[in-house]
Design a protein around this motif. Sequence first.
Motif, short mmCIF file in Angstrom:
data_model
loop_
_atom_site.label_atom_id
_atom_site.label_comp_id
_atom_site.label_asym_id
_atom_site.label_seq_id
_atom_site.Cartn_x
_atom_site.Cartn_y
_atom_site.Cartn_z
N ARG A 129 -39.59 -51.71 -14.18
CA ARG A 129 -39.18 -52.95 -14.81
C ARG A 129 -37.91 -53.44 -14.14
O ARG A 129 -37.19 -52.66 -13.52
N LEU A 130 -37.64 -54.72 -14.27
CA LEU A 130 -36.44 -55.26 -13.65
C LEU A 130 -35.20 -54.58 -14.22
O LEU A 130 -34.21 -54.39 -13.49
N GLU A 131 -35.25 -54.18 -15.50
CA GLU A 131 -34.11 -53.51 -16.11
C GLU A 131 -33.84 -52.14 -15.47
O GLU A 131 -32.74 -51.60 -15.59
N ASP A 132 -34.86 -51.56 -14.79
CA ASP A 132 -34.68 -50.27 -14.15
C ASP A 132 -34.00 -50.40 -12.79
O ASP A 132 -33.64 -49.38 -12.18
N VAL A 133 -33.85 -51.62 -12.31
CA VAL A 133 -33.35 -51.85 -10.95
C VAL A 133 -31.84 -52.12 -10.98
O VAL A 133 -31.36 -52.90 -11.80
N GLU A 134 -31.13 -51.47 -10.09
CA GLU A 134 -29.70 -51.72 -9.92
C GLU A 134 -29.50 -52.50 -8.61
O GLU A 134 -29.91 -52.03 -7.55
N ILE A 135 -28.90 -53.67 -8.70
CA ILE A 135 -28.63 -54.47 -7.52
C ILE A 135 -27.14 -54.36 -7.20
O ILE A 135 -26.30 -54.63 -8.06
N ARG A 136 -26.84 -53.96 -6.01
CA ARG A 136 -25.43 -53.83 -5.61
C ARG A 136 -25.22 -54.46 -4.24
O ARG A 136 -26.17 -54.69 -3.48
N HIS A 137 -23.97 -54.74 -3.92
CA HIS A 137 -23.63 -55.17 -2.57
C HIS A 137 -22.42 -54.36 -2.12
O HIS A 137 -21.78 -53.66 -2.90
N GLY A 138 -22.12 -54.44 -0.84
CA GLY A 138 -21.08 -53.59 -0.28
C GLY A 138 -21.76 -52.43 0.44
O GLY A 138 -22.21 -51.47 -0.19
N LEU A 139 -21.85 -52.54 1.77
CA LEU A 139 -22.60 -51.55 2.53
C LEU A 139 -21.94 -50.17 2.46
O LEU A 139 -20.72 -50.05 2.52
N GLN A 140 -22.79 -49.15 2.33
CA GLN A 140 -22.34 -47.77 2.28
C GLN A 140 -23.03 -46.98 3.38
O GLN A 140 -24.07 -47.41 3.90
N CYS B 217 -34.14 -48.50 -7.24
CA CYS B 217 -34.90 -48.15 -8.44
C CYS B 217 -35.52 -46.79 -8.23
O CYS B 217 -36.05 -46.49 -7.15
N PHE B 218 -35.44 -45.94 -9.24
CA PHE B 218 -35.97 -44.58 -9.15
C PHE B 218 -35.37 -43.83 -7.97
O PHE B 218 -36.02 -42.99 -7.33
N GLY B 219 -34.10 -44.15 -7.65
CA GLY B 219 -33.41 -43.44 -6.60
C GLY B 219 -33.78 -43.83 -5.18
O GLY B 219 -33.43 -43.14 -4.22
N GLU B 220 -34.48 -44.96 -5.02
CA GLU B 220 -34.84 -45.38 -3.67
C GLU B 220 -34.66 -46.88 -3.52
O GLU B 220 -34.56 -47.62 -4.49
N LEU B 221 -34.63 -47.31 -2.26
CA LEU B 221 -34.44 -48.71 -1.95
C LEU B 221 -35.71 -49.48 -2.29
O LEU B 221 -36.77 -49.24 -1.72
N ALA B 222 -35.59 -50.43 -3.23
CA ALA B 222 -36.74 -51.21 -3.68
C ALA B 222 -36.82 -52.58 -3.02
O ALA B 222 -37.90 -53.16 -2.91
N GLY C 292 -34.78 -36.86 -12.29
CA GLY C 292 -35.24 -37.95 -13.14
C GLY C 292 -35.88 -39.07 -12.34
O GLY C 292 -36.94 -39.59 -12.72
N HIS C 293 -35.26 -39.44 -11.21
CA HIS C 293 -35.82 -40.49 -10.36
C HIS C 293 -37.19 -40.08 -9.83
O HIS C 293 -38.13 -40.89 -9.78
N ALA C 294 -37.31 -38.81 -9.39
CA ALA C 294 -38.57 -38.34 -8.82
C ALA C 294 -39.69 -38.39 -9.84
O ALA C 294 -40.83 -38.77 -9.54
N MET C 295 -39.39 -38.02 -11.08
CA MET C 295 -40.43 -38.05 -12.12
C MET C 295 -40.83 -39.48 -12.47
O MET C 295 -42.01 -39.77 -12.70
N ASN C 296 -39.86 -40.38 -12.50
CA ASN C 296 -40.18 -41.79 -12.72
C ASN C 296 -41.05 -42.33 -11.60
O ASN C 296 -41.97 -43.12 -11.83
N LYS C 297 -40.77 -41.90 -10.38
CA LYS C 297 -41.53 -42.36 -9.23
C LYS C 297 -42.99 -41.89 -9.30
O LYS C 297 -43.92 -42.65 -9.02
N VAL C 298 -43.19 -40.64 -9.71
CA VAL C 298 -44.54 -40.12 -9.86
C VAL C 298 -45.31 -40.93 -10.90
O VAL C 298 -46.46 -41.32 -10.69
#
Length: 316
Positions: free
Chosen positions: A151-162, A214-219, A133-139
């Motif tokens: 869109r901003l709604e598509d973005v997930e903002i998180r903290h806590g290093l992984q 966003c879309f499975g990658e770091l934005a 799904g992320h790959a298709m959105n990215k295309v």
Amino acid sequence: MTQEQEATMIANIRQFNRFYTMQLGLLQQHVFDSEYSLTEMRVIYEIHFNHQTTATGIREALNIDAGYLSRLLRNFEKKGLVIKHPLPEDGRSSYLQLTARGKKLMAQMNELSDMQIRQMLADLSVEQRRQVGHAMNKVRCLLKMPGGRPRLEDVEIRHGLQPGDIGDIIRVHGQVYAEEYQYDLRFEQYVTETLHEFLQTYNPAKDRVWLANCFGELAGMIAIIHKGRGRAQLRWFLIRPEFRGIGLGRALMQEAMDFCRAQRFREVYLLTTNQQQTAAGIYLKAGFVKTASTPEHLWGQDVYEERYELKMPTGS
């Protein structure tokens, strides 16, 4: 890109097109063994999706021949799928709507299409489905397709290093600054060294790194690092080009400033260069003041290294 690389890329895209066409059965004469062709269903979908579209709107959206479209619409009217309503502002033109029968057909086709996609993804793990799904959105985003812009709604903002986050921060910085400012590998080395230094004293209670995905990658990203005695440094603030202009930079800065207030920092500073004008605008709106500008030769470029400072309101 060399001619050989371009030829390989084109061959890969065409190979995927052939695969996906077969996967969805798009070469069949009719959709889901119905009496309707793919083009006919696309027209019905446009009428359903846009609610009050016109024949001109459909023709422009699908790049379809006007005469052929006119014949399709007349056929839909005869079958009781579509009804025309005169436009209030122009009685000579009409907008199109689906009838109850047309809406029932659309619902059936949507259900069959959903089932087809579920079957296609059935053997994949949850994470693999998410990646598809992320790959298709990215295309869609890269090709600037309708509805493909993030869109901003598509973005997930998180903290806590992984695990993997540090490597992603370094990679994105290296790529973006090389593309936009022609910084050489010494800049990537610099980012690596600053992150290595940060990790030696990283304290999740006092330090925070926000990562926007966003879309499975770091934005984008931003960080606040405590420096003791009520001081903190803002670092690694960066938004990838394709995710700019949607308010992500302001959202990340808001997260950082809220954290600074919660930590009761008295002063926050940052170091940047004169080339980051868009970021500088965000700093100024957040209350930062430029306090120094020094000419330097850094990372293969002549720049001015600049310092910005923010005095946090007392009692915050």
